[in-house]
Scaffold this active site. Structure first.
Site, short mmCIF file in Angstrom:
data_model
loop_
_atom_site.label_atom_id
_atom_site.label_comp_id
_atom_site.label_asym_id
_atom_site.label_seq_id
_atom_site.Cartn_x
_atom_site.Cartn_y
_atom_site.Cartn_z
N HIS A 108 6.61 -3.57 -5.84
CA HIS A 108 6.90 -3.68 -4.41
C HIS A 108 8.24 -3.04 -4.02
O HIS A 108 8.27 -2.18 -3.12
CB HIS A 108 6.86 -5.15 -3.99
CG HIS A 108 7.35 -5.41 -2.60
ND1 HIS A 108 6.71 -4.91 -1.48
CD2 HIS A 108 8.43 -6.10 -2.13
CE1 HIS A 108 7.36 -5.28 -0.39
NE2 HIS A 108 8.41 -5.99 -0.76
N HIS A 135 16.25 -5.35 -2.23
CA HIS A 135 16.12 -6.15 -1.01
C HIS A 135 15.61 -7.57 -1.24
O HIS A 135 15.85 -8.45 -0.43
CB HIS A 135 15.25 -5.43 0.03
CG HIS A 135 13.78 -5.47 -0.25
ND1 HIS A 135 13.15 -4.54 -1.06
CD2 HIS A 135 12.81 -6.32 0.18
CE1 HIS A 135 11.86 -4.82 -1.11
NE2 HIS A 135 11.62 -5.89 -0.37
N ASP A 190 -8.50 8.48 27.09
CA ASP A 190 -7.65 9.11 26.08
C ASP A 190 -8.07 8.76 24.66
O ASP A 190 -7.25 8.72 23.75
CB ASP A 190 -6.18 8.73 26.30
CG ASP A 190 -5.97 7.22 26.34
OD1 ASP A 190 -6.96 6.48 26.32
OD2 ASP A 190 -4.80 6.80 26.40
N GLU A 247 17.02 -13.19 -2.64
CA GLU A 247 16.07 -14.20 -2.16
C GLU A 247 15.21 -14.77 -3.29
O GLU A 247 14.91 -15.96 -3.30
CB GLU A 247 15.17 -13.54 -1.11
CG GLU A 247 14.25 -14.50 -0.37
CD GLU A 247 13.50 -13.78 0.73
OE1 GLU A 247 12.32 -14.10 0.91
OE2 GLU A 247 14.09 -12.91 1.39
N ASP A 248 14.83 -13.92 -4.26
CA ASP A 248 13.83 -14.33 -5.25
C ASP A 248 14.35 -14.47 -6.68
O ASP A 248 13.58 -14.80 -7.58
CB ASP A 248 12.68 -13.30 -5.26
CG ASP A 248 11.90 -13.32 -3.96
OD1 ASP A 248 11.95 -14.35 -3.26
OD2 ASP A 248 11.24 -12.32 -3.65
N ASP A 288 9.60 -2.68 4.14
CA ASP A 288 9.16 -3.86 3.38
C ASP A 288 7.89 -4.46 4.00
O ASP A 288 6.91 -4.73 3.32
CB ASP A 288 10.30 -4.89 3.38
CG ASP A 288 9.89 -6.24 2.82
OD1 ASP A 288 9.31 -6.28 1.73
OD2 ASP A 288 10.15 -7.26 3.49
#
Length: 733
Positions: free
Chosen positions: A59, A83, A270, A87-88, A150
């Site tokens: 990821h 990133h 359109d 957090e993880d 992300d």
């Protein structure tokens, strides 16, 4: 003969491919920091797996690949790899700052959710995480660019999640991230986020629409090929250098148009579009002349976004024409630079290698965000923050003017009040009327493109509570709330103080002996800090004066269990839901009148919110109720409510079905309701004489047990051939 399966590349191989792409783009830059970020992320994520079972590190690498494709700088690429690490994993932000510098640490922090604060509900964490991200965006736009990459990869791989999580993430993407991408001019990412969300949230409608478009794919592609050839020949004849592209309109965009206009796919002007990309603004207008000289333009479909760009700096000429065979198609005309900005938006604009972290102070694409953050600093309630954020993210489409020619861009259906607050807060507060194109118009008048608006003011005038139901912009709503909140709070403080004095006299207690410090000490027991806050809570009826006095002077006033809590009288035309079979209850409080608001008639299973009324108990609204935003201007009057476990009595719900006018449609609708064992209270069917496309409208009021049952038969309705759209009327029948 069997075809050998190619093994999926390893994480290390994927990184080497990524590094090769970066080296090709940045041959002179040192990539040591990028490799260092990869090594740290790969080590800390090494034991983690995605829901699909693949290594988690896939990821961050995919996200960084997207950032490379946007040609972002090394700080942004390192952030992409790191990133999720704070957090993880156990890595601290201070470690990121120490190893990679302040900029990378700031960007990683900006995209890190507040998932570890257990005291918050999931909804509150979502709101606060978004608030944090928006604040970070104002100083470094790379935060949201990483977050959008992300989210895009997560949406591309969402199939491995549970259905509940798929729906929640897709709805958030459609409500928040796709509109942010639009506001930043990132049309390519916005389009894919919307289509992926649509596919998850409306799988049947999406599949049906894609099938319809696919059935005509070969025919449409051949038509576009012929049109492109004709345009290229005619532009060459006029010495207008250009390349011509063709495309079929995106599925979600088509779906919105079908839903909004209640039309069939054949009536979408359109659906097919041709894009002409030339070398100068002068040749953009020359190309428009060539197109209109060859084919008849459709009135009202010519838009000049070059002369007046959209707020996200999108520029292009749009026109729709009737082409060969009577088939309509759209033409967009722009320069190469306009095309690059339309596709990539703010990501195409910044040159980080020059040392710029983000946009300049005057950039329109980010100015709206700075204003939004500023307006919402005082919004304490996370739910209100989310609602206001969604409103403000909607595309702005109405271009209006002051008498001196200043352009004021507002959301669709904005009123003169929105216009007044866009000029200045004081102008909005003192607004008493408006002249639109020289004529006096009511304040609720919805503005249109090209309107010249003059606001009439009166010194000392204050906004009305009714204005909250009329305005469309966050700025207007928040300024009105601020004024009303101050007035209402002053009233509540006065009422609360008088009620306390009255009860003290009745009980023979001398309030003069009770100091302000004593009251503030008691106030903390009720979750407030000041005496004024305590008076306000009393004024709103949150608890009784006797309760407060008993705490202030317990030796003089004995506890009176019968006095707490008070049950207000039943308002006319309502019935308490607290008797017998409990349907809704207030969290943590018993024996209080609770009733459903008639404006939205919430049904079991829907998200609900309570509003403390004066002397009428607690009104319960659906969180989707259009009146909630108008009522919840004061956080103190909001109260948590929930559906009780017992009780399953059916409730009336009205739905309006827009269909083709054909025999047998009513029989199919009622057969579905019979199968669901839904009682039909009323049914009315009529041809839609206001339209010329053989359409009909069916109004049905049925008894529904809960939200799931409603969703089941609405889904079944949508499968019926000829059903164009279905709306639930948010009003008690």
């Amino acid at each position: 003969m069997s075809i050998p399966q190619t093994a999926a590349p390893s994480v290390e191989e994927l990184y080497l491919q990524l590094e090769g792409k970066v080296r090709a783009l940045r041959p002179k830059e040192d990539l040591a920091g990028l490799e260092k970020a990869y090594r740290l992320a790969a080590e800390r994520h090494s034991e983690q797996k995605r829901q699909s079972g693949e290594p988690y590190m896939i990821h961050p690498l995919a996200v960084t690949n997207l950032l490379v494709d946007m040609q972002m700088d090394l700080v942004c690429l390192e952030t992409g790899l790191l990133h999720d690490i704070v957090e993880d994993t156990s890595v601290k932000l201070s470690e990121i700052q120490e190893q990679f510098g302040e900029e990378v640490a700031r960007c990683v922090d900006g995209v890190t959710k507040l998932s570890k604060i257990e005291a918050m509900s999931r909804e509150d964490r979502q709101a606060e995480s978004l608030r944090k991200m928006l604040l970070a965006m104002t100083s470094d736009i790379r935060v949201i660019i990483v977050k959008l990459a992300d989210r895009l990869h997560n949406m591309r791989t969402i199939q491995s999640l549970s259905r509940e999580r798929q729906v929640r993430i897709s709805q958030e993407t459609l409500d928040i991230y796709a509109p942010i991408a639009h506001r930043l001019g990132m049309g390519k990412i916005r389009g894919e986020l919307e289509d992926l969300s649509f596919k998850t949230l409306e799988p049947e409608a999406s599949a049906e629409l894609v099938r319809e478009i696919e059935d005509k794919r070969h025919q449409n592609e051949e038509y576009l090929r012929q049109i492109r050839l004709q345009i290229e020949q005619k532009l060459a004849r006029e010495d207008v250098p250009a390349r011509v592209e063709g495309r079929v309109k995106r599925a979600y965009s088509v779906y919105l148009k079908l839903k909004r206009q209640k039309i069939s796919l054949d009536q979408v002007y359109d659906l097919l579009a041709v894009r002409i990309i030339t070398d100068s603004v002068k040749n953009c207008y020359a190309a428009l002349g060539v197109i209109h000289n060859e084919w008849h333009p459709i009135p009202g479909r010519i838009k000049d976004f070059i002369a007046i760009p959209r707020p996200n700096l999108y520029q292009s000429l749009h026109t729709s024409v009737i082409g060969p065979g009577g088939l309509a198609f759209e033409v967009q005309i722009r320069t190469d630079e306009m095309h690059r900005i339309a596709e990539e938006g703010i990501a195409a604009h910044w040159k980080y290698k020059e040392g710029r972290r983000g946009p300049g102070e005057d950039d329109q694409r980010i100015a709206w965000l700075r204003q939004l953050v500023e307006w919402q600093r005082e919004l304490r309630d996370p739910g209100e923050f989310m609602s206001t954020l969604k409103v403000d993210l909607y595309p702005e489409e109405v271009y209006t003017f002051t008498p001196r020619g200043r352009v004021i861009v507002l959301p669709r259906e904005s009123t003169a009040i929105d216009f007044a607050y866009a000029i200045h807060s004081d102008v909005g507060n003192m607004c008493v009327g408006a002249k639109v194109n020289g004529s006096i118009k009511p304040l609720k008048y919805a503005l249109h493109n090209g309107d010249v608006v003059e606001i009439l003011t009166q010194p000392g005038h204050q906004p009305s509570k009714d204005w909250l139901a009329l305005v469309k912009t966050s700025k207007a709503r928040n300024k009105i709330k601020h004024v009303i909140n101050a007035v209402e709070r002053a009233k509540a403080v006065e009422i609360g103080q008088k009620s306390l004095e009255k009860e003290a006299r009745r009980l023979g207690l001398n309030l003069g002996r009770i100091s302000r410090e004593d009251l503030e000490a008691v106030a903390s027991d009720y979750g407030v800090s000041k005496a004024e806050d305590l008076y306000a809570a009393l004024g709103y009826g949150k608890f009784s004066p006797r309760q407060v006095l008993q705490k202030v002077a317990p030796e003089e006033i004995p506890a009176d269990p019968a006095a707490t809590p008070r049950t207000p009288p039943v308002p006319p035309g309502t019935s308490p839901l607290g008797d017998g079979d409990l349907t809704i209850k207030v969290k943590g409080i018993d024996d209080v009148l609770v009733y459903r608001a008639k404006c939205c008639n919430p049904i079991r299973g829907e998200a609900i919110v309570g509003y403390i009324t004066r002397a009428k108990g607690i009104a319960v609204h659906s969180v989707q109720c259009p009146n909630v935003q108008s009522l919840m201007y004061e956080v103190d009057r909001k109260i948590d409510v929930e559906w009780a476990r017992s009780g399953s009595d059916p409730l009336p719900v009205k739905v309006v079905i827009f269909t083709d006018d054909r025999p047998g449609i009513l029989n199919q609708l009622t057969s579905i309701l019979f199968a669901e064992e839904c009682n039909i209270r009323s049914l009315e069917a009529r041809s839609d004489e206001s339209r010329s496309d053989n359409s009909a409208v069916v109004d049905i009021t049925v008894d529904v047990r809960d939200k799931k049952q409603l969703e089941r038969f609405v889904t079944a309705f949508r499968r019926i051939p000829g059903v164009r759209d279905i709306e639930r009327i948010q009003q008690a029948p």
